[in-house]
Scaffold this motif. Structure first.
Motif, PDB file in Angstrom:
ATOM      1  N   PHE A   7       0.969  -1.061  -0.175  1.00 50.17           N
ATOM      2  CA  PHE A   7      -0.064  -0.033  -0.083  1.00 50.17           C
ATOM      3  C   PHE A   7       0.885   1.323  -0.123  1.00 50.17           C
ATOM      4  CE2 PHE A   7      -2.243  -3.216   2.048  1.00 50.17           C
ATOM      5  CZ  PHE A   7      -3.798  -3.327   1.468  1.00 50.17           C
ATOM      6  N   ASN A   8       0.669   2.180  -1.087  1.00 45.19           N
ATOM      7  CA  ASN A   8       1.150   3.441  -0.909  1.00 45.19           C
ATOM      8  C   ASN A   8       0.140   4.542  -0.870  1.00 45.19           C
ATOM      9  OD1 ASN A   8       4.147   2.547  -1.723  1.00 45.19           O
ATOM     10  ND2 ASN A   8       2.918   1.857  -3.593  1.00 45.19           N
ATOM     11  N   TYR A   9       0.687   5.311   0.159  1.00 46.55           N
ATOM     12  CA  TYR A   9      -0.619   6.355   0.689  1.00 46.55           C
ATOM     13  C   TYR A   9       0.182   7.807   1.209  1.00 46.55           C
ATOM     14  CZ  TYR A   9       0.548   3.911   4.923  1.00 46.55           C
ATOM     15  OH  TYR A   9       1.179   3.209   5.903  1.00 46.55           O
ATOM     16  N   GLN A  10      -0.612   8.776   1.264  1.00 44.31           N
ATOM     17  CA  GLN A  10       0.083   9.750   1.654  1.00 44.31           C
ATOM     18  C   GLN A  10       0.500   9.797   3.411  1.00 44.31           C
ATOM     19  OE1 GLN A  10      -2.403  13.594   0.751  1.00 44.31           O
ATOM     20  NE2 GLN A  10      -1.033  14.641   1.834  1.00 44.31           N
ATOM     21  N   ALA A  11       1.595   9.740   3.874  1.00 40.05           N
ATOM     22  CA  ALA A  11       2.004   9.757   4.921  1.00 40.05           C
ATOM     23  C   ALA A  11       1.435  10.807   6.035  1.00 40.05           C
ATOM     24  CB  ALA A  11       3.525   9.836   5.117  1.00 40.05           C
ATOM     25  N   GLY A  12       1.159  10.368   7.405  1.00 38.54           N
ATOM     26  CA  GLY A  12       0.201  11.232   7.939  1.00 38.54           C
ATOM     27  C   GLY A  12      -1.075  11.606   7.992  1.00 38.54           C
ATOM     28  N   THR A  42       4.263   3.981   3.068  1.00 37.41           N
ATOM     29  CA  THR A  42       4.262   2.431   2.472  1.00 37.41           C
ATOM     30  C   THR A  42       4.107   1.489   3.509  1.00 37.41           C
ATOM     31  OG1 THR A  42       5.858   3.470   0.769  1.00 37.41           O
ATOM     32  CG2 THR A  42       5.645   1.083   1.149  1.00 37.41           C
ATOM     33  N   ALA A  43       3.108   0.558   3.158  1.00 39.43           N
ATOM     34  CA  ALA A  43       3.068  -0.617   3.975  1.00 39.43           C
ATOM     35  C   ALA A  43       3.103  -1.823   3.397  1.00 39.43           C
ATOM     36  CB  ALA A  43       1.797  -0.421   4.754  1.00 39.43           C
ATOM     37  N   ARG A  44       3.927  -3.015   3.720  1.00 38.67           N
ATOM     38  CA  ARG A  44       4.039  -4.137   3.198  1.00 38.67           C
ATOM     39  C   ARG A  44       3.345  -5.273   4.118  1.00 38.67           C
ATOM     40  NH1 ARG A  44       7.262  -4.405  -1.449  1.00 38.67           N
ATOM     41  NH2 ARG A  44       8.555  -2.570  -1.744  1.00 38.67           N
ATOM     42  N   PHE A  45       2.599  -6.130   3.455  1.00 39.07           N
ATOM     43  CA  PHE A  45       1.814  -7.134   4.215  1.00 39.07           C
ATOM     44  C   PHE A  45       2.252  -8.361   3.589  1.00 39.07           C
ATOM     45  CE2 PHE A  45      -0.455  -3.191   5.645  1.00 39.07           C
ATOM     46  CZ  PHE A  45      -0.281  -3.499   6.826  1.00 39.07           C
ATOM     47  N   ASN A  46       2.535  -9.617   4.067  1.00 40.04           N
ATOM     48  CA  ASN A  46       2.604 -10.907   3.603  1.00 40.04           C
ATOM     49  C   ASN A  46       1.209 -11.414   3.655  1.00 40.04           C
ATOM     50  OD1 ASN A  46       5.462 -10.960   3.148  1.00 40.04           O
ATOM     51  ND2 ASN A  46       5.680 -11.578   5.063  1.00 40.04           N
ATOM     52  N   LEU A  47       0.884 -11.999   2.342  1.00 36.77           N
ATOM     53  CA  LEU A  47      -0.534 -12.512   2.288  1.00 36.77           C
ATOM     54  C   LEU A  47      -0.791 -13.736   2.604  1.00 36.77           C
ATOM     55  CD1 LEU A  47      -1.589 -10.863  -0.971  1.00 36.77           C
ATOM     56  CD2 LEU A  47      -2.351 -10.033   1.380  1.00 36.77           C
ATOM     57  N   LYS A  48      -1.488 -14.364   3.467  1.00 34.84           N
ATOM     58  CA  LYS A  48      -1.741 -15.917   3.769  1.00 34.84           C
ATOM     59  C   LYS A  48      -2.655 -16.237   2.655  1.00 34.84           C
ATOM     60  CE  LYS A  48      -5.334 -14.805   7.389  1.00 34.84           C
ATOM     61  NZ  LYS A  48      -6.466 -14.906   6.188  1.00 34.84           N
ATOM     62  N   LYS A  49      -2.729 -17.700   2.540  1.00 36.16           N
ATOM     63  CA  LYS A  49      -3.777 -18.352   1.597  1.00 36.16           C
ATOM     64  C   LYS A  49      -4.985 -18.029   2.140  1.00 36.16           C
ATOM     65  CE  LYS A  49      -4.812 -22.484  -1.016  1.00 36.16           C
ATOM     66  NZ  LYS A  49      -4.137 -23.578  -1.399  1.00 36.16           N
ATOM     67  N   GLY A  50      -5.976 -17.722   1.180  1.00 36.09           N
ATOM     68  CA  GLY A  50      -7.221 -17.287   1.489  1.00 36.09           C
ATOM     69  C   GLY A  50      -7.542 -15.808   1.593  1.00 36.09           C
TER      70      GLY A  50
END
Length: 73
Positions: A7-12, A42-50
């Motif tokens: 996710f990329n978004y406006q910080a703050g 910027t936020a990164r998340f590992n996706l789990k199945k489902g």
């Protein structure tokens, strides 16, 4: 191979929070610390199945539609 949601978004102004299905439906963030940890722009998340659930934890944003359900195969 690990799939990620980025996710990329406006910080703050926004944030990105990984939540449970019930939190996604209610637009409730578990704690302010969870939301504050992802306000960098910027936020990164590992996706789990489902199903994977994400919301903007800024008050009112999720209720206005800033939420996303991602299904990883």
């Amino acid at each position: 191979m690990c799939m990620q949601a980025v996710f990329n978004y406006q910080a703050g102004v926004h944030n990105a929070v990984a939540v449970s299905a019930s939190e996604y439906r209610s637009c409730k963030v578990r704690s302010a610390a969870d939301a504050a940890a992802t306000t960098s722009g910027t936020a990164r998340f590992n996706l789990k199945k489902g199903a994977n659930y994400f919301i903007c934890g800024v008050p009112g944003h999720c209720a206005a539609g800033m939420k996303l359900r991602v299904v990883a195969n």
